[in-house]
Motif scaffolding. Structure first.
Motif, PDB file in Angstrom:
ATOM      1  N   PHE C  38       0.821  -1.195   0.000  1.00  0.00           N
ATOM      2  CA  PHE C  38       0.000   0.000   0.000  1.00  0.00           C
ATOM      3  C   PHE C  38       0.868   1.264   0.000  1.00  0.00           C
ATOM      4  O   PHE C  38       0.599   2.218  -0.733  1.00  0.00           O
ATOM      5  CB  PHE C  38      -0.928  -0.006   1.217  1.00  0.00           C
ATOM      6  CG  PHE C  38      -1.752   1.224   1.301  1.00  0.00           C
ATOM      7  CD1 PHE C  38      -2.867   1.378   0.494  1.00  0.00           C
ATOM      8  CD2 PHE C  38      -1.411   2.253   2.154  1.00  0.00           C
ATOM      9  CE1 PHE C  38      -3.622   2.536   0.549  1.00  0.00           C
ATOM     10  CE2 PHE C  38      -2.156   3.421   2.217  1.00  0.00           C
ATOM     11  CZ  PHE C  38      -3.270   3.552   1.415  1.00  0.00           C
ATOM     12  N   GLY C  39       1.934   1.232   0.809  1.00  0.00           N
ATOM     13  CA  GLY C  39       2.855   2.365   0.816  1.00  0.00           C
ATOM     14  C   GLY C  39       3.503   2.570  -0.537  1.00  0.00           C
ATOM     15  O   GLY C  39       3.696   3.715  -0.981  1.00  0.00           O
ATOM     16  N   MET C  40       3.854   1.450  -1.209  1.00  0.00           N
ATOM     17  CA  MET C  40       4.414   1.565  -2.559  1.00  0.00           C
ATOM     18  C   MET C  40       3.421   2.250  -3.500  1.00  0.00           C
ATOM     19  O   MET C  40       3.792   3.119  -4.296  1.00  0.00           O
ATOM     20  CB  MET C  40       4.750   0.177  -3.110  1.00  0.00           C
ATOM     21  CG  MET C  40       5.899  -0.530  -2.421  1.00  0.00           C
ATOM     22  SD  MET C  40       5.965  -2.313  -2.876  1.00  0.00           S
ATOM     23  CE  MET C  40       6.142  -2.183  -4.657  1.00  0.00           C
ATOM     24  N   ALA C  79       2.094   0.179 -12.352  1.00  0.00           N
ATOM     25  CA  ALA C  79       3.527   0.266 -12.059  1.00  0.00           C
ATOM     26  C   ALA C  79       3.837  -0.379 -10.715  1.00  0.00           C
ATOM     27  O   ALA C  79       4.868  -1.048 -10.551  1.00  0.00           O
ATOM     28  CB  ALA C  79       3.969   1.731 -12.074  1.00  0.00           C
ATOM     29  N   THR C  80       2.944  -0.199  -9.733  1.00  0.00           N
ATOM     30  CA  THR C  80       3.164  -0.786  -8.412  1.00  0.00           C
ATOM     31  C   THR C  80       3.166  -2.308  -8.498  1.00  0.00           C
ATOM     32  O   THR C  80       4.022  -2.977  -7.892  1.00  0.00           O
ATOM     33  CB  THR C  80       2.061  -0.320  -7.440  1.00  0.00           C
ATOM     34  OG1 THR C  80       2.033   1.102  -7.416  1.00  0.00           O
ATOM     35  CG2 THR C  80       2.315  -0.863  -6.044  1.00  0.00           C
ATOM     36  N   VAL C  81       2.224  -2.873  -9.242  1.00  0.00           N
ATOM     37  CA  VAL C  81       2.155  -4.333  -9.372  1.00  0.00           C
ATOM     38  C   VAL C  81       3.439  -4.863 -10.004  1.00  0.00           C
ATOM     39  O   VAL C  81       4.027  -5.854  -9.532  1.00  0.00           O
ATOM     40  CB  VAL C  81       0.923  -4.728 -10.218  1.00  0.00           C
ATOM     41  CG1 VAL C  81       0.954  -6.208 -10.564  1.00  0.00           C
ATOM     42  CG2 VAL C  81      -0.354  -4.380  -9.468  1.00  0.00           C
ATOM     43  N   ILE C  82       3.902  -4.181 -11.053  1.00  0.00           N
ATOM     44  CA  ILE C  82       5.127  -4.629 -11.730  1.00  0.00           C
ATOM     45  C   ILE C  82       6.311  -4.597 -10.772  1.00  0.00           C
ATOM     46  O   ILE C  82       7.074  -5.556 -10.663  1.00  0.00           O
ATOM     47  CB  ILE C  82       5.392  -3.746 -12.972  1.00  0.00           C
ATOM     48  CG1 ILE C  82       4.328  -4.043 -14.031  1.00  0.00           C
ATOM     49  CG2 ILE C  82       6.786  -3.992 -13.524  1.00  0.00           C
ATOM     50  CD1 ILE C  82       4.373  -3.114 -15.225  1.00  0.00           C
ATOM     51  N   VAL C  83       6.456  -3.483 -10.047  1.00  0.00           N
ATOM     52  CA  VAL C  83       7.587  -3.372  -9.124  1.00  0.00           C
ATOM     53  C   VAL C  83       7.435  -4.378  -7.989  1.00  0.00           C
ATOM     54  O   VAL C  83       8.423  -4.948  -7.515  1.00  0.00           O
ATOM     55  CB  VAL C  83       7.698  -1.930  -8.583  1.00  0.00           C
ATOM     56  CG1 VAL C  83       8.710  -1.851  -7.448  1.00  0.00           C
ATOM     57  CG2 VAL C  83       8.089  -0.981  -9.703  1.00  0.00           C
ATOM     58  N   PHE C  84       6.203  -4.613  -7.556  1.00  0.00           N
ATOM     59  CA  PHE C  84       5.966  -5.555  -6.462  1.00  0.00           C
ATOM     60  C   PHE C  84       6.536  -6.934  -6.793  1.00  0.00           C
ATOM     61  O   PHE C  84       7.217  -7.560  -5.976  1.00  0.00           O
ATOM     62  CB  PHE C  84       4.460  -5.656  -6.198  1.00  0.00           C
ATOM     63  CG  PHE C  84       4.109  -6.523  -5.014  1.00  0.00           C
ATOM     64  CD1 PHE C  84       4.138  -6.010  -3.730  1.00  0.00           C
ATOM     65  CD2 PHE C  84       3.751  -7.848  -5.196  1.00  0.00           C
ATOM     66  CE1 PHE C  84       3.814  -6.796  -2.637  1.00  0.00           C
ATOM     67  CE2 PHE C  84       3.429  -8.642  -4.100  1.00  0.00           C
ATOM     68  CZ  PHE C  84       3.463  -8.120  -2.824  1.00  0.00           C
ATOM     69  N   PHE C  85       6.254  -7.400  -8.006  1.00  0.00           N
ATOM     70  CA  PHE C  85       6.672  -8.761  -8.359  1.00  0.00           C
ATOM     71  C   PHE C  85       8.069  -8.825  -8.963  1.00  0.00           C
ATOM     72  O   PHE C  85       8.734  -9.842  -8.871  1.00  0.00           O
ATOM     73  CB  PHE C  85       5.660  -9.378  -9.336  1.00  0.00           C
ATOM     74  CG  PHE C  85       4.373  -9.745  -8.680  1.00  0.00           C
ATOM     75  CD1 PHE C  85       4.317 -10.806  -7.780  1.00  0.00           C
ATOM     76  CD2 PHE C  85       3.214  -9.023  -8.916  1.00  0.00           C
ATOM     77  CE1 PHE C  85       3.130 -11.145  -7.147  1.00  0.00           C
ATOM     78  CE2 PHE C  85       2.026  -9.354  -8.285  1.00  0.00           C
ATOM     79  CZ  PHE C  85       1.981 -10.415  -7.402  1.00  0.00           C
ATOM     80  N   GLU C  89      14.437  -7.161 -10.936  1.00  0.00           N
ATOM     81  CA  GLU C  89      14.653  -6.947 -12.368  1.00  0.00           C
ATOM     82  C   GLU C  89      14.559  -5.459 -12.705  1.00  0.00           C
ATOM     83  O   GLU C  89      15.337  -4.953 -13.521  1.00  0.00           O
ATOM     84  CB  GLU C  89      13.592  -7.714 -13.190  1.00  0.00           C
ATOM     85  CG  GLU C  89      13.814  -9.215 -13.232  1.00  0.00           C
ATOM     86  CD  GLU C  89      13.435  -9.898 -11.921  1.00  0.00           C
ATOM     87  OE1 GLU C  89      12.731  -9.267 -11.103  1.00  0.00           O
ATOM     88  OE2 GLU C  89      13.849 -11.040 -11.690  1.00  0.00           O
ATOM     89  N   VAL C  90      13.622  -4.766 -12.060  1.00  0.00           N
ATOM     90  CA  VAL C  90      13.479  -3.340 -12.351  1.00  0.00           C
ATOM     91  C   VAL C  90      14.700  -2.569 -11.863  1.00  0.00           C
ATOM     92  O   VAL C  90      15.206  -1.665 -12.538  1.00  0.00           O
ATOM     93  CB  VAL C  90      12.182  -2.781 -11.718  1.00  0.00           C
ATOM     94  CG1 VAL C  90      12.071  -1.280 -11.961  1.00  0.00           C
ATOM     95  CG2 VAL C  90      10.957  -3.491 -12.283  1.00  0.00           C
TER      96      VAL C  90
END
Lengths: 222, 222, 222
Positions: C38-40, C79-85, C89-90
């Motif tokens: 959530f903070g992300m 973007a949050t979902v991508i960074v989360f998983f 890699e990011v």
């Protein structure tokens, strides 16, 4: 107008109760940070009124309710006086304060969603502003007190998610034309209950995927 | 319109003088924080114009004066250039800077109260926004510079209280229909004098009641 | 209306691309600070939309675009979902992310300048708001994440200056009536190129004059 869900008196009393408990948490943080009585009052006002102020600026409802209703303005000052003289007693009942804070969270996320919708926002944005109404004051409080916003921290019990559930439910009730004084209690009570359970069982939101195992060893943000 | 207390030229010159001294304090903090010249300019602009910007957003006076008057915008840049080249000299006259800052505090708390009242706010809220006009820029400055807002700290000489007295007096003068160019100097000078005395005698606001004795041993917020 | 420089679809796609890369940088900071998902998401939304939100409040364009366009709101969540998983890699392609961030900087400083001018601001203020549109989200991100805003720090490669050049060039093109879909690419690409070169050659802005030699020994703001 959906805002006329309750008689004005009932609605106003609920608002003041929510403002009061939020202000208590602001004033208590002022004591913990060793601020003077003026700093306590600023934190109390900001915690209680900051979320609604943000919402009102976004929807263009100026001057915001916080600057037109004397009760909204004076209630945080009353909370400051109480904490000033009785803060050890208030600290001792932190658990009770947290229960009231959860009640405020439930009330504000619904009231914020309804007010934003009444000003013409779409349902997704109304729910988002409902969430912001409920949690925005706490974020401003932490920023002014020079703390990491507890809303964003991993090691705190869920706070935003209950409000998010509540404001989403309120938006859905609006969507299906079922929102009234009775049904509006459902999302408010759901958010309230979820927050109580989050505190009771220390529910937390996940952190980024690969981090989880490593972070339990050496969290750097805590 | 109460804002026409003075001839526009006089009012504008007073405003620019207040903006200039506030900007100096912002730029000096930028030097102390080791920011680059751009960071100094941002702190100068924010310190000088932040309080008025907040007031204008609240009363719905958009675009705010800070974004319509070139003089308001350029004065903080001038202050930044001066501090950039001469900051040891400016630091050496910190006492003089503080006297001018106190003068800015007095002018802004009255001007802010009058402008808020002119935009239809009640007297209590007009006085509150007058206070916010005078001290808001300093709070924004400290938040952006990643400092505990000096306004809230116990171990700083009174700053908000003189502004509060000034804006309350201005509101009372409005209430009794006695505000004009001459009488408006009374609250401004009172706030100015109180701030000077607070610095001279290190007046401070009290902290929460039971804390006082314990906190002198180990203040955790300082 | 100058905002109709491009076909709405092209303009919207460019906006979403800029929002996406800014949101990535916000979500990555959330991971580094050990915030929960959530903070992300909050940091992603604030970084991507904060600058435009500030601009819209100043020019009185309420509700702001961030609260009326679902694409603007949902892109940071993606973007949050991508960074989360995929955050390792990011992180590994940080260099590529920085290139896209520079592109977002170029697009936003021009788009912000044009929108502010369209709402009646003078050219100097339009350029200033263009700059604020481009860099404001990053400042809010750092304030919420309890960091010294990297925009203000001396030891970071130039970030604001490229945006300032871009928004100033856009204002000059407006001034001489030469702004159109083709020419508007010039300031955007100039800001983009300057930012890339600032990263490549570690360009920095100067600090206050007399400080420079002393500060290299013991910087206290870093």
């Amino acid at each position: 107008m959906l805002t006329d869900l309750f008689s004005p008196t009932v609605q106003h009393s609920l608002d003041l109760a929510g403002i009061f408990v939020f202000a208590i948490s602001g004033a208590l943080l002022g004591v913990r940070k060793n601020f003077d009585v003026f700093g306590m009052a600023v934190l109390a006002e900001v915690t209680a009124l900051g979320g609604g102020l943000f919402r009102d600026l976004i929807i263009g409802a100026v001057p915001p309710a916080a600057f037109t209703d004397l009760g909204y303005f004076l209630t945080p000052l009353l909370a400051t006086v109480i904490v000033f003289f009785l803060h050890p007693e208030v600290e001792r009942i932190t658990k009770a304060v947290n229960v009231f804070d959860a009640a405020g969270l439930g009330l504000f996320c619904v009231a914020g969603t309804v007010k934003a919708y009444d000003h013409g926002l779409g349902l997704t944005f109304a729910a988002t502003l409902g969430l912001a109404t409920a949690v925005g004051g706490g974020v401003l409080r932490d920023v002014l007190a020079h703390e990491v916003p507890s809303l964003l921290r991993w090691d705190r019990d869920l706070y935003a998610v209950p409000a998010m559930v509540g404001s989403t439910m309120a938006a859905l009730l609006i969507r299906y034309g079922e929102l009234n004084a009775q049904t509006s209690m459902v999302p408010a009570l759901t958010a309230f209950a979820l927050r109580l359970m989050a505190m009771r069982y220390h529910w937390r939101a996940p952190r980024a995927w690969h981090r989880r195992s490593a972070a339990t060893e050496g969290p750097d943000g805590t």
